[in-house]
Design a protein around this motif. Structure first.
Motif, mmCIF file in Angstrom:
data_model
loop_
_atom_site.group_PDB
_atom_site.id
_atom_site.type_symbol
_atom_site.label_atom_id
_atom_site.label_comp_id
_atom_site.label_asym_id
_atom_site.label_seq_id
_atom_site.Cartn_x
_atom_site.Cartn_y
_atom_site.Cartn_z
ATOM 1 N N ALA A 129 -2.117 -3.478 4.756
ATOM 2 C CA ALA A 129 -1.496 -4.454 5.480
ATOM 3 C C ALA A 129 -0.152 -4.846 4.459
ATOM 4 O O ALA A 129 0.770 -5.073 5.281
ATOM 5 C CB ALA A 129 -2.282 -5.633 5.388
ATOM 6 N N THR A 131 1.447 -2.846 2.941
ATOM 7 C CA THR A 131 2.385 -1.626 2.951
ATOM 8 C C THR A 131 3.183 -1.745 4.288
ATOM 9 O O THR A 131 4.409 -1.792 4.352
ATOM 10 C CB THR A 131 1.798 -0.408 2.863
ATOM 11 O OG1 THR A 131 1.032 -0.263 1.439
ATOM 12 C CG2 THR A 131 2.793 0.583 2.901
ATOM 13 N N ARG A 132 2.627 -2.305 5.235
ATOM 14 C CA ARG A 132 2.962 -2.476 6.605
ATOM 15 C C ARG A 132 4.120 -3.561 6.532
ATOM 16 O O ARG A 132 5.247 -3.457 7.142
ATOM 17 C CB ARG A 132 2.004 -2.946 7.756
ATOM 18 C CG ARG A 132 2.074 -1.987 8.847
ATOM 19 C CD ARG A 132 1.019 -2.213 9.815
ATOM 20 N NE ARG A 132 -0.322 -1.677 9.356
ATOM 21 C CZ ARG A 132 -1.500 -2.411 9.268
ATOM 22 N NH1 ARG A 132 -1.361 -3.663 9.712
ATOM 23 N NH2 ARG A 132 -2.518 -2.090 8.787
ATOM 24 N N GLN A 133 3.597 -4.949 5.757
ATOM 25 C CA GLN A 133 4.720 -5.999 5.717
ATOM 26 C C GLN A 133 5.659 -5.487 5.044
ATOM 27 O O GLN A 133 6.733 -5.820 5.587
ATOM 28 C CB GLN A 133 4.037 -6.959 5.135
ATOM 29 C CG GLN A 133 2.847 -7.880 5.667
ATOM 30 C CD GLN A 133 2.451 -8.649 5.100
ATOM 31 O OE1 GLN A 133 2.265 -8.947 3.877
ATOM 32 N NE2 GLN A 133 1.584 -9.692 5.668
ATOM 33 N N GLU A 136 7.828 -3.573 7.326
ATOM 34 C CA GLU A 136 8.661 -4.166 8.457
ATOM 35 C C GLU A 136 9.695 -5.051 7.897
ATOM 36 O O GLU A 136 10.675 -5.391 8.141
ATOM 37 C CB GLU A 136 7.511 -5.107 9.043
ATOM 38 C CG GLU A 136 6.401 -4.594 9.742
ATOM 39 C CD GLU A 136 5.212 -5.434 10.336
ATOM 40 O OE1 GLU A 136 5.361 -6.533 10.232
ATOM 41 O OE2 GLU A 136 4.496 -5.078 10.919
#
Length: 136
Positions: A129, A131-133, A136
């Motif tokens: 999560a 890493t996704r943030q 983005e």
């Protein structure tokens, strides 16, 4: 003549009396001999019966001793079997307790591994999560 006849009869009666007395004496001797023979025979039979009774009593005592010996041996075997059964029951109980402890320890280990795997999965999810943030 009458006196002579009377004397003849008296002599005849005297001979008959003597014959009867001799016959009675012979009969008495024969009876005594037969009595002695029967008494000896009875004593022999009595001795034989005493000997047989002694042998029977001896055999009975021997059989009684053997019976007691067998019973004592059987009682010892029963006691040994009771001891072996008690030992086996205790060993079974000890083995059962040890298996329960081992199973409990394995369960705790598995729960610990499961918890660790759950934390690792949560950490991976958190890192993914993050890493996704960042992406983005």
């Amino acid at each position: 003549a009458a006196a002579r006849e009377s004397q003849k009869q008296m002599a005849q009666l005297e001979r008959e009396k003597t014959d009867v007395l001799e016959s009675a004496a012979k009969s008495k001797k024969a009876d005594e001999a037969e009595k002695k023979q029967l008494q000896a025979s009875h004593e022999g039979q009595l001795e034989e019966l005493r000997a047989r009774c002694g042998r029977i009593e001896e055999a009975a005592q021997k059989a009684d001793g053997e019976h007691k010996s067998v019973a004592s041996e059987r009682d010892a075997q029963i006691e040994q079997l009771k001891k072996e059964l008690g030992d086996a029951q205790k060993q079974h109980s000890d083995d059962k307790d040890q298996m329960q402890r081992q199973n409990q320890q394995q369960l705790l280990n598995l729960q610990g591994q499961l918890n660790e795997a759950g934390r690792a999965k949560k950490q991976e999810a958190d890192e993914a999560a993050q890493t996704r943030q960042k992406l983005e």
